[in-house]
Design a protein around this motif. Structure first.
Motif, PDB file in Angstrom:
ATOM      1  N   SER A 516       2.926 -15.366   2.009  1.00  0.00           N
ATOM      2  CA  SER A 516       4.116 -14.384   1.374  1.00  0.00           C
ATOM      3  C   SER A 516       3.686 -12.998   1.802  1.00  0.00           C
ATOM      4  CB  SER A 516       4.633 -14.689   0.323  1.00  0.00           C
ATOM      5  OG  SER A 516       5.035 -16.063   0.135  1.00  0.00           O
ATOM      6  N   ILE A 517       2.806 -12.527   1.075  1.00  0.00           N
ATOM      7  CA  ILE A 517       2.383 -11.094   1.239  1.00  0.00           C
ATOM      8  C   ILE A 517       1.137 -10.987   1.882  1.00  0.00           C
ATOM      9  CG2 ILE A 517       2.215  -9.059  -0.086  1.00  0.00           C
ATOM     10  CD1 ILE A 517       4.108  -9.798  -2.104  1.00  0.00           C
ATOM     11  N   ALA A 518       1.009 -10.527   3.107  1.00  0.00           N
ATOM     12  CA  ALA A 518      -0.490 -10.273   3.630  1.00  0.00           C
ATOM     13  C   ALA A 518      -1.110  -9.131   3.235  1.00  0.00           C
ATOM     14  CB  ALA A 518      -0.345 -10.359   5.177  1.00  0.00           C
ATOM     15  N   LEU A 519      -2.543  -9.330   2.813  1.00  0.00           N
ATOM     16  CA  LEU A 519      -3.343  -8.206   2.186  1.00  0.00           C
ATOM     17  C   LEU A 519      -2.676  -7.346   1.438  1.00  0.00           C
ATOM     18  CD1 LEU A 519      -3.979  -6.983   6.060  1.00  0.00           C
ATOM     19  CD2 LEU A 519      -5.502  -8.379   4.589  1.00  0.00           C
ATOM     20  N   PRO A 520      -2.386  -7.875   0.022  1.00  0.00           N
ATOM     21  CA  PRO A 520      -1.577  -7.271  -1.000  1.00  0.00           C
ATOM     22  C   PRO A 520      -2.655  -5.992  -1.259  1.00  0.00           C
ATOM     23  CG  PRO A 520      -2.974  -9.211  -1.840  1.00  0.00           C
ATOM     24  CD  PRO A 520      -2.797  -9.287  -0.537  1.00  0.00           C
ATOM     25  N   VAL A 521      -3.870  -5.713  -1.312  1.00  0.00           N
ATOM     26  CA  VAL A 521      -4.594  -4.470  -1.824  1.00  0.00           C
ATOM     27  C   VAL A 521      -4.188  -3.406  -0.736  1.00  0.00           C
ATOM     28  CG1 VAL A 521      -6.974  -3.622  -2.099  1.00  0.00           C
ATOM     29  CG2 VAL A 521      -6.422  -5.916  -2.944  1.00  0.00           C
ATOM     30  N   LEU A 522      -4.253  -3.830   0.434  1.00  0.00           N
ATOM     31  CA  LEU A 522      -3.757  -2.767   1.563  1.00  0.00           C
ATOM     32  C   LEU A 522      -2.467  -2.096   1.162  1.00  0.00           C
ATOM     33  CD1 LEU A 522      -4.127  -1.134   4.135  1.00  0.00           C
ATOM     34  CD2 LEU A 522      -3.353  -3.059   5.211  1.00  0.00           C
ATOM     35  N   HIS A 523      -1.437  -2.937   0.711  1.00  0.00           N
ATOM     36  CA  HIS A 523      -0.247  -2.745   0.687  1.00  0.00           C
ATOM     37  C   HIS A 523      -0.128  -1.580  -0.704  1.00  0.00           C
ATOM     38  CE1 HIS A 523       1.826  -4.976   3.401  1.00  0.00           C
ATOM     39  NE2 HIS A 523       1.337  -5.938   2.933  1.00  0.00           N
ATOM     40  N   LEU A 524      -0.858  -2.069  -1.642  1.00  0.00           N
ATOM     41  CA  LEU A 524      -1.192  -1.103  -2.840  1.00  0.00           C
ATOM     42  C   LEU A 524      -1.683   0.240  -2.609  1.00  0.00           C
ATOM     43  CD1 LEU A 524      -0.617  -1.205  -6.013  1.00  0.00           C
ATOM     44  CD2 LEU A 524      -2.976  -1.959  -6.263  1.00  0.00           C
ATOM     45  N   ILE A 525      -2.636   0.141  -1.883  1.00  0.00           N
ATOM     46  CA  ILE A 525      -3.119   1.512  -1.439  1.00  0.00           C
ATOM     47  C   ILE A 525      -2.378   2.307  -0.777  1.00  0.00           C
ATOM     48  CG2 ILE A 525      -5.139   2.692  -0.316  1.00  0.00           C
ATOM     49  CD1 ILE A 525      -6.799   0.197  -1.150  1.00  0.00           C
ATOM     50  N   GLY A 526      -1.729   1.563   0.327  1.00  0.00           N
ATOM     51  CA  GLY A 526      -0.700   2.370   1.171  1.00  0.00           C
ATOM     52  C   GLY A 526       0.476   2.808   0.540  1.00  0.00           C
ATOM     53  N   LEU A 764      -3.958  -6.854  10.142  1.00  0.00           N
ATOM     54  CA  LEU A 764      -4.522  -5.677   9.319  1.00  0.00           C
ATOM     55  C   LEU A 764      -4.243  -4.315  10.082  1.00  0.00           C
ATOM     56  CD1 LEU A 764      -6.391  -4.441   6.958  1.00  0.00           C
ATOM     57  CD2 LEU A 764      -8.326  -5.080   8.703  1.00  0.00           C
ATOM     58  N   LYS A 765      -4.482  -4.117  11.423  1.00  0.00           N
ATOM     59  CA  LYS A 765      -4.437  -3.137  12.187  1.00  0.00           C
ATOM     60  C   LYS A 765      -2.990  -2.789  12.433  1.00  0.00           C
ATOM     61  CE  LYS A 765      -8.619  -3.417  15.029  1.00  0.00           C
ATOM     62  NZ  LYS A 765      -8.965  -3.512  16.622  1.00  0.00           N
ATOM     63  N   HIS A 766      -2.125  -3.622  12.389  1.00  0.00           N
ATOM     64  CA  HIS A 766      -0.638  -3.516  12.375  1.00  0.00           C
ATOM     65  C   HIS A 766      -0.353  -2.784  11.170  1.00  0.00           C
ATOM     66  CE1 HIS A 766       3.460  -4.312  13.778  1.00  0.00           C
ATOM     67  NE2 HIS A 766       3.547  -4.231  12.495  1.00  0.00           N
ATOM     68  N   LEU A 767      -0.629  -3.268   9.962  1.00  0.00           N
ATOM     69  CA  LEU A 767      -0.184  -2.554   8.977  1.00  0.00           C
ATOM     70  C   LEU A 767      -0.823  -1.235   8.659  1.00  0.00           C
ATOM     71  CD1 LEU A 767      -0.623  -5.680   6.437  1.00  0.00           C
ATOM     72  CD2 LEU A 767       1.528  -4.568   7.216  1.00  0.00           C
ATOM     73  N   LYS A 768      -2.211  -1.017   9.089  1.00  0.00           N
ATOM     74  CA  LYS A 768      -2.750   0.200   8.887  1.00  0.00           C
ATOM     75  C   LYS A 768      -1.944   1.279   9.797  1.00  0.00           C
ATOM     76  CE  LYS A 768      -7.424  -0.850   7.838  1.00  0.00           C
ATOM     77  NZ  LYS A 768      -8.727  -0.956   8.125  1.00  0.00           N
ATOM     78  N   GLU A 769      -1.452   0.925  10.770  1.00  0.00           N
ATOM     79  CA  GLU A 769      -0.918   1.827  11.732  1.00  0.00           C
ATOM     80  C   GLU A 769       0.476   2.062  11.584  1.00  0.00           C
ATOM     81  OE1 GLU A 769      -1.680   3.186  15.202  1.00  0.00           O
ATOM     82  OE2 GLU A 769      -3.454   3.169  13.889  1.00  0.00           O
TER      83      GLU A 769
END
Length: 933
Positions: A516-526, A764-769
Motif C-alpha cells: 500500500s505504501i512503498a518505502l515509508p521511511v523515504l516518505h517520512l524523510i522526504g 526508489l529512484k522514481h520517488l527520490k526524483e
C-alpha cells in the motif's frame, strides 16, 4: 480528475481550519431589552457627548501630573473621575470603536477581512438611541452606518484623513463644524427636549501626531494641548446651548500608541486608553480599588479607575436610560453612576438579561440534543437556573431587597459571560481533532497515489467497491444522523464527518497489487525534513536565503568538478541572490540596506531591469525570432513610457493600458502556437515573455531579483543536463564496445538501444526524483515570494503593481495582477522542468503529489499555532501562514496546468543514437554543447 480532487480537498481543509478559529461569535435573532423609561425610571442624563481622540494613550494624559491637559483638570478635580480603559488587541481603529459602542471585542471572523469589516451584523449604542449625531472620519462612520438601524436615522457628518504633514488641523475643523451645528437654532430646538441623544465627536489629530512625531515628543505634546483645549471649548459650547445640567461627557480613545508611534499589538501603551467621565449622572466618588494618581502640580491625589473598554457601551447606555446593545458582552460598572440604588439595579438587571438572552441561544442549542446528558456542559448556568434567577429577582424586588438583588445580578452576569465563552469554543477541540484526522486521511490518499505512480507498470487502484470502503461509508451514514440529532451547527457537523469521507477516498486509491505504501521511511524523510526546513527558515527565522543557497549549492556540487564560465556565473548568481534575501529579511543588516533603500525604490531601477531583460537572452545565446524581439521590445517601450507618466503624476495614456493588456494575453496565448517545437527554444521563449510581463507588474527592483533567480535556475539546469549527458556518453561507449563483440552486421533498433542506455527507473529512484523536483518547486516558489514581493525591503501588497493596467483602483483585478506577478517565476521554473527534464515531462503528477505532501505537512503544523485574538500583527501573521500554505498550493497547481499548456506540442528531445567505435568519440564536450535536453 486528480487535480480537481486535490483542489476540492485543499479548499475543504482550509475551510475546516477557518471554522475552528475564525467562526463568528456574533449571535443573531436577538431582541433589544426595554429602556429605563419603559420601566418608569428617569435616567440621570438626557444626552451624552462622547469624545474619541484617536491614538491617545492614557500615559499622555496622566504623565507629569496631568500637565499636558490643563484645561481638562477642572472636569475631574471636583466633579468627574479619571481612569484607564483597557482595550484588547488588535489595537486599531475599527476594533476600538466596536468595543466602545457595541460592547464586544472584535469578532475573530473580521481577521479574514484584515479587520476592514465585520462579516456579521451587530447592535450598537447608536442603534438604541433616539438620536445619534456625529462628526467623524468617513472610515469610522462606515463602521456604524452600514449596519441595520434599530433606532432613528444616524446623522453623521464625515471627513477624510488627508493631512499627515505637520499642519494638523482636523480637530479644529471638527470643532468648527460642531459649533456651526450648535449655533443653528433650527438644529438645536428639536434636541432641547429630546432624550437619549448621543453626540459622537471623533478627533483624529492625536493619531497623526503620534505617527509623525512620536508620543514622547514636544510636537506631540503641543498637539495634545490643542486637542484638549478643543475638548474644553466644545464642552463649554454644549453647556451654553443645553443649560439644563442634563449632559454627560466621556473622553476616551480607540487605542493607545507605543513610544515609537506604532499600534496594533498588545503593549501596555497600546492597550491603555484614557477615560475621563464627567457631567450629569457621573459619580465622581466611585471606589477605585486603591489606585491613585497625582492630578496637578499642587500634589492633589485622586483615585484612578480601571475598566475594560467594552464596559463603556453598557455604561453609556445606562447614563441616558438605554438598554445595552444586543451583542454586548460586558457588565455595567454601576459604581460609576450617580443614581438611586433602584436605578443602578435595573440598569444592571437589563444588562444581565441581555447577556442571558445570548447564553440561552447557545444553551438551548446544546440542551435540545438527545445526547446532552452524556456530553460536557456548563453546569453553573442552565435554562433552569436562568428561570430561577428571574423568579428570585422578582421575589427580592417584592421584598424591596435591592442590595441582595443587585449582588445576585452581578454574580449571574459573570456566569453568563463565562457561559458564552464556554459554548463559543465548545467544538474547538473536536474540530481540531477532526481536522488533524482529515489531514492524516489526505496524506494516506496521496501516498497511495504516489505508490501507484512509482510502480512500473502503473498499478490500477482497488476502487470503492471493497469491504473497507463500504464499512467506513456505512459508519459515516450512521454518524451523520447522530450529529444531526445532537443539534450540531451544519458547518461544524460537516467538518466533523469530513475525515470519514477522505478515508473512503484514500482506501479507494490503494494499489490492486503490491504494497500500500512503498518505502515509508523515504516518505517520512522526504516530507518532514523539507517541511521542517521551510518552516524554520522561511517562516520562523526568516533565513530563506540561507536555505536556498545551501540546497542549491549542495544539490549541484559536481558542477565544480568541471570549471567553466557557466559554473562560475551560476555560483556568483547563487551567492548574489542569497545575499539579497538575507538583506531583505534580517533587520540586523539594516546598515547595509539603508544606504541603498532610496535607490531601489526609484523607478530608474525599473528601467535598468528593462535593459537587462533585453541583454540577458543575448548573453545566454537564446535563439528568438525577430517577431518575438519586436513585440517584446515594443511592449517594454510602452511600459517604460507608462512608468514615466506615472512618476510625473500624469494620467497614463490609454494606449499604454491597451498595449499592456494586449501583451498580457499575447505572452501566454502566443507560446503554444509559436511554431517552436524544440523544448529548449520553447523555454527560452517562455522566459522572455514572462519576464517582460513581470516588468510591467513591477514597481522597482523586484524584476531584477526575478531575472537573477531565473538566470541562476537556467544555468543550474544546463549544468545538470551537461553532467547527465556526460554519463550517457560514457554508457554509450560501453554499449558500443558490447555491440562490436556481437558483430558488425547485427542491427540494433533505437528503441532497444534506449532501453539499454536509459532503463526504467525503480520505485526508489522514481520517488527520490519526485521529491527532489517537488522540493525545487517549493524552494524556488518561496524564494520568489519573499524575494520578489511588492517591495524589496518590506513585503506588502501595493496596488501600484496595476498602474499600467488599471486607470482606477479595482480590488479584485489588483489582487489578480498581484498574484500573477508572484507566480510568474514558478510558471517559468515548472515549464523548464516539464520541457527539459524527461522525468518531469512524464511524471508531473508524481511531482505535484510530493509538493502536496510537503506543503500540507507545513499546513498541519500551522494549524496548531493559529492566533485569532491578540496583536494585529500576530493574528495576521498566523492567518497569512494558513493562506500561504493553503491558497498558494492551489495556485501552484494552477501554475502547473499553465506550465503544461505552455510546453505542449514540443518534441521530446532524445539523445542521438550513434553506433560507432569508442575511439571515434574523442571529444565528448562537443556532444555536450549540442545537447538541448
Amino acid at each position: 480528475m486528480w487535480k480537481v480532487q486535490a483542489l476540492v480537498v485543499h479548499l475543504l481543509l482550509l475551510g475546516s481550519i477557518l471554522t475552528i478559529y475564525f467562526q463568528t461569535t456574533v449571535l443573531s435573532g436577538l431582541n433589544p431589552m426595554p429602556d429605563m423609561r419603559d420601566l418608569g425610571l428617569e435616567p440621570p442624563a438626557d444626552r451624552l457627548v462622547v469624545f474619541v481622540s484617536d491614538g491617545l494613550r492614557a500615559g499622555s494624559i496622566l504623565e507629569n501630573n496631568c500637565s499636558n491637559v490643563p484645561d481638562l483638570r477642572s472636569f475631574f478635580e471636583d466633579r468627574g473621575l479619571v481612569g484607564i480603559s483597557k482595550a484588547s488587541s488588535p489595537t486599531v481603529t475599527r476594533p476600538g470603536h466596536i468595543a466602545i459602542f457595541a460592547g464586544f471585542n472584535e469578532d475573530p471572523a473580521a481577521a479574514l477581512t484584515n479587520f476592514g469589516w465585520n462579516p456579521s451584523n451587530y447592535d450598537t449604542v447608536f442603534n438604541r438611541s433616539r438620536n445619534a449625531i456625529g462628526w467623524m472620519d468617513k472610515l469610522v462612520a462606515d463602521i456604524f452606518t452600514q449596519l441595520p438601524n434599530g433606532g432613528q436615522q444616524l446623522h453623521f457628518n464625515t471627513f477624510k484623513k488627508t493631512d499627515i504633514s505637520g499642519t494638523l488641523r482636523n480637530d479644529e475643523k471638527v470643532y468648527r463644524e460642531v459649533k456651526e451645528f450648535l449655533t443653528n437654532e433650527d438644529n438645536v430646538q428639536p434636541l432641547r427636549k429630546a432624550t437619549a441623544v448621543v453626540f459622537f465627536i471623533y478627533l483624529v489629530d492625536m493619531d497623526f501626531a503620534g505617527h509623525a512625531f512620536m508620543p514622547t515628543s514636544r510636537r506631540f505634546r503641543e498637539m495634545l494641548n490643542t486637542t484638549q483645549w478643543i475638548i474644553r471649548e466644545t464642552h463649554d459650547l454644549f453647556e451654553s446651548v443645553f443649560n439644563d445640567s442634563g449632559t454627560a461627557y466621556i473622553l476616551t480613545s480607540d487605542h493607545g500608541m507605543s513610544n515609537s508611534g506604532l499600534h496594533g499589538g498588545g503593549g501596555k501603551n497600546e492597550v491603555e486608553t484614557p477615560l475621563i467621565l464627567w457631567g450629569s449622572g457621573v459619580n465622581h466618588l466611585a471606589p477605585s480599588g486603591g489606585k491613585n494618581f497625582t492630578a496637578n502640580e499642587d500634589g492633589l491625589i485622586l483615585p484612578l479607575h480601571f475598566i475594560d473598554q467594552i464596559q463603556l457601551a453598557p455604561l453609556m447606555s445606562a447614563l441616558i436610560g438605554l438598554p445595552p446593545p444586543m451583542n454586548n458582552m460586558a457588565l455595567l460598572p454601576k459604581e460609576f453612576l450617580n443614581a438611586s440604588a433602584e436605578y443602578k439595579f435595573h440598569a444592571l438587571h437589563l444588562n444581565v438579561l441581555q447577556l442571558l438572552k445570548q447564553a440561552q441561544i447557545l444553551i438551548h442549542r446544546h440542551e435540545n440534543s438527545i445526547f446532552c446528558d452524556y456530553l460536557p456542559k456548563f453546569d453553573d448556568l442552565t435554562s433552569e437556573k436562568i428561570d430561577a434567577y428571574i423568579k428570585v429577582v422578582k421575589l427580592l424586588l417584592a421584598e424591596e431587597n435591592i442590595l441582595k438583588a443587585t449582588t445576585l445580578s452581578q454574580d449571574t452576569g459573570k456566569l453568563a459571560q463565562q457561559c458564552l465563552d464556554y459554548y463559543h469554543s465548545y467544538y474547538h477541540i473536536p474540530l481540531l481533532v477532526s481536522t488533524t484526522l482529515s489531514y492524516v486521511a489526505w496524506f494516506f490518499c496521496l501516498l497511495m497515489q504516489l505508490t501507484r505512480e512509482s510502480s512500473h507498470p502503473r498499478s490500477p487502484r482497488k476502487g470503492y467497491l471493497t469491504y473497507p470502503t463500504l464499512i467506513i461509508s456505512l459508519a459515516g451514514l450512521m454518524v451523520v444522523p447522530v450529529i444531526v440529532l445532537q443539534n450540531v451547527p451544519y458547518l461544524t457537523a460537516f467538518y466533523l464527518v469530513l475525515p470519514l469521507g477522505l478515508l473512503v477516498v484514500a482506501l479507494a486509491e490503494r494499489p490492486l497489487e503490491g504494497q500500500s505504501i512503498a518505502l515509508p521511511v523515504l516518505h517520512l524523510i522526504g516530507i518532514v525534513v523539507p517541511a521542517g526546513l521551510l518552516i524554520l527558515m522561511a517562516f520562523e527565522n526568516t533565513h530563506i536565503g540561507i536555505l536556498y543557497g545551501l540546497l542549491t549549492i549542495f544539490g549541484n556540487t559536481k558542477a565544480f568538478c568541471h570549471q567553466s564560465w557557466k559554473t562560475v556565473s551560476w555560483f556568483l548568481l547563487v551567492i548574489l541572490l542569497t545575499v539579497i534575501l538575507m538583506a531583505k529579511q534580517n533587520s540586523w543588516l539594516d546598515w547595509l540596506i539603508h544606504p541603498i533603500h532610496d535607490l531601489v525604490r526609484n523607478s530608474h531601477v525599473l528601467f535598468v531591469s528593462m535593459v537587462l531583460s533585453l541583454l540577458r537572452p543575448v548573453v545566454m545565446s537564446h535563439q528568438l525570432s525577430i517577431r518575438v524581439w519586436t513585440v517584446n521590445l515594443a511592449a517594454l517601450l510602452f511600459a517604460g513610457y507608462g512608468v514615466y507618466q506615472w512618476d510625473a503624476e500624469k494620467d497614463v495614456c490609454f494606449y499604454v493600458y491597451a498595449v499592456c493588456w494586449t501583451y498580457l494575453a499575447y505572452s501566454f496565448l502566443s507560446i503554444p502556437y509559436s511554431g517552436v517545437k524544440h523544448p529548449k527554444r520553447r523555454v527560452e521563449l517562455i522566459i522572455f515573455n514572462m519576464l517582460t510581463l513581470h516588468i510591467m507588474l513591477t514597481t522597482s527592483i523586484e524584476s531584477i531579483v526575478a531575472q537573477i533567480m531565473i538566470t541562476e535556475f537556467s544555468l543550474n539546469m544546463d549544468l545538470l543536463q551537461e553532467r547527465k549527458l556526460q554519463k550517457e556518453i560514457k554508457v554509450r561507449e560501453d554499449e558500443v564496445e558490447e555491440i562490436e563483440h556481437i558483430g558488425d552486421n547485427q542491427e540494433v533498433s533505437e528503441e532497444l538501444e534506449l532501453d539499454r542506455v536509459i532503463p526504467s527507473k525503480s520505485p526508489l529512484k522514481h520517488l527520490k526524483e519526485s521529491y527532489r523536483y517537488a522540493i525545487i518547486f517549493l524552494v524556488y516558489f518561496y524564494v520568489s515570494f519573499f524575494g520578489t514581493g511588492h517591495w524589496f525591503f518590506n513585503f506588502t501588497f501595493k496596488a501600484t503593481v496595476s498602474r499600467l493596467f488599471l486607470s482606477s483602483f479595482s480590488l479584485h483585478l489588483s489582487v489578480a495582477l498581484i498574484l500573477l506577478k508572484i507566480f510568474i517565476p514558478s510558471i517559468i521554473i515548472m515549464s523548464s522542468v516539464y520541457a527539459l527534464v524527461s522525468f518531469g515531462r512524464k511524471n508531473a503528477r508524481s511531482i505535484m503529489i510530493c509538493v502536496f505532501l510537503v506543503n500540507d505537512a507545513m499546513s498541519l503544523y500551522f494549524c496548531f499555532y493559529v492566533e485569532n485574538r491578540g496583536s494585529w500583527e500576530a493574528v495576521r501573521q498566523s492567518l497569512d501562514h494558513l493562506l500561504v500554505t493553503h491558497v498558494f498550493i492551489i495556485l501552484l497547481l494552477v501554475c502547473s496546468w499553465i506550465a503544461k499548456a505552455l510546453v505542449s506540442n514540443t518534441s521530446e528531445d532524445k539523445p542521438a543514437i550513434v553506433v560507432q567505435p569508442a575511439s571515434a568519440v574523442d571529444n565528448p564536450s562537443t556532444l555536450v554543447g549540442d545537447s538541448q535536453a
